[in-house]
Design an enzyme around this catalytic site. Structure first.
Site: not given
Ligand SMILES: N[C@H](CCC[C@H](N)C(=O)O)C(=O)O
Length: 285
Positions: A228, A84, A14, A192, A73, A82, A226, A216-217
């Site tokens: 989270t 990561n 990531n 997500n 993003q 986030c 990801c 991913e959103r």
């Molecule tokens: N795309 C996610 C944020 C990044 C999460 C992901 N890259 C991680 O490592 O948690 C969202 O907008 O909800």
């Protein structure tokens, strides 16, 4: 034309462009959209573009040192958290300051991070299934219900995740089915979309092991990892009675993440990070 310095890090694939918050970037949205594009964005590191830009403000005078993190993003949206990204933030801050413990300030709250020889661990807060927290456009939690044809459980681990347990994550055409779930009406702020497959734990694993894939959103595509989402897998597995364990190894395509979700207290996420490249990026006037 102004140019600003960046460093590219990834956490289990990531990947993020790290820019000092004081850099002269008047339009952060346009900056992220331009430089994160996988086809036309920055050519640095293993893959062109990135999963986002981390604008960071490091305060080494605080004890422990603090880093304010803003993740913009590839679609220009700002993510509340986030996992990561926070791990990469701690690595960047350690490289800059020599410290190893940090408080990462995110829109989802302060998260303590510790940089160790084998990687970075970050606190992830308490996962929540409460409709007001996910958030959901309904009064009751969403657990193992069909949303646009995918049976999901909705949980907030700093950002909203819809987790689906499947027999084989590789058998699902995630990019095809995820957008409808990501944009479903039940998720007023989107979600997500994370797939999880239970696999046999390996010899030195602590707890259970899952394979993971996440659409991913804000990236609007599948990412190689990801954080989270990895926490969401273990939280949803516990909520749906698939395990009562508090630890898991969760393996997205980009590598292994170690997750804990205790009965009470903050979840944690740990794993490797890597500094991939550095350089300068042009800033549109
Ligand atoms: N795309 C996610 C944020 C990044 C999460 C992901 N890259 C991680 O490592 O948690 C969202 O907008 O909800």
């Amino acid at each position: 034309m102004t140019a600003v310095e960046f460093v590219k890090y990834h956490g289990t694939g990531n990947d993020f462009l790290v820019v000092d918050a004081s850099a002269p970037v008047p339009d952060r949205e346009a900056f992220a959209v331009a430089h994160c594009d996988r086809e036309t964005g920055v050519e640095a590191g293993e893959r062109r573009g990135a999963d986002g830009v981390l604008f960071l403000d490091l305060d080494v005078d605080a004890d422990p040192a603090r880093v304010e993190m803003t993740l913009v993003q590839p679609d220009g949206s700002i993510a509340e958290m986030c996992g990561n990204g926070a791990r990469c933030v701690a690595s960047w801050a350690a490289e800059r300051s020599g410290a190893t413990e940090f408080v990462v300030e995110t829109p989802a709250g302060d998260r303590r991070a510790v940089v160790r020889d084998d990687g970075v661990q970050v606190e992830m807060g308490r996962p929540s299934f409460a409709p007001a927290d996910v958030p959901l456009a309904r009064e009751e939690p969403l657990v193992e219900e069909s949303v646009e044809g995918l049976t999901v459980t909705a949980v907030n681990t700093g950002v909203p995740h819809a987790v689906a347990f499947v027999d084989d994550v590789d058998a699902v055409d995630l990019p095809a089915i995820a957008p409808a779930v990501r944009h479903a009406d039940v998720f007023p702020e989107g979600a997500n979309v994370t797939l999880a497959e239970a696999v046999d734990a390996e010899e030195d694993d602590k707890g259970v092991r899952y394979r993971q894939r996440t659409f991913e959103r804000g990236v609007e595509d599948e990412t190689r990892a990801c954080g989270t989402g990895a926490v969401a897998v273990l939280a949803a597995a516990r909520r749906t009675g698939r395990t009562d364990g508090e630890s898991a190894v969760v393996s997205p395509p980009g590598g292994d993440l170690r997750v804990t979700v205790p009965d009470d207290g903050s979840a944690t996420l740990a794993g490797p990070t890597e500094r991939e490249a550095s350089g300068t990026l042009e800033v549109e006037p």
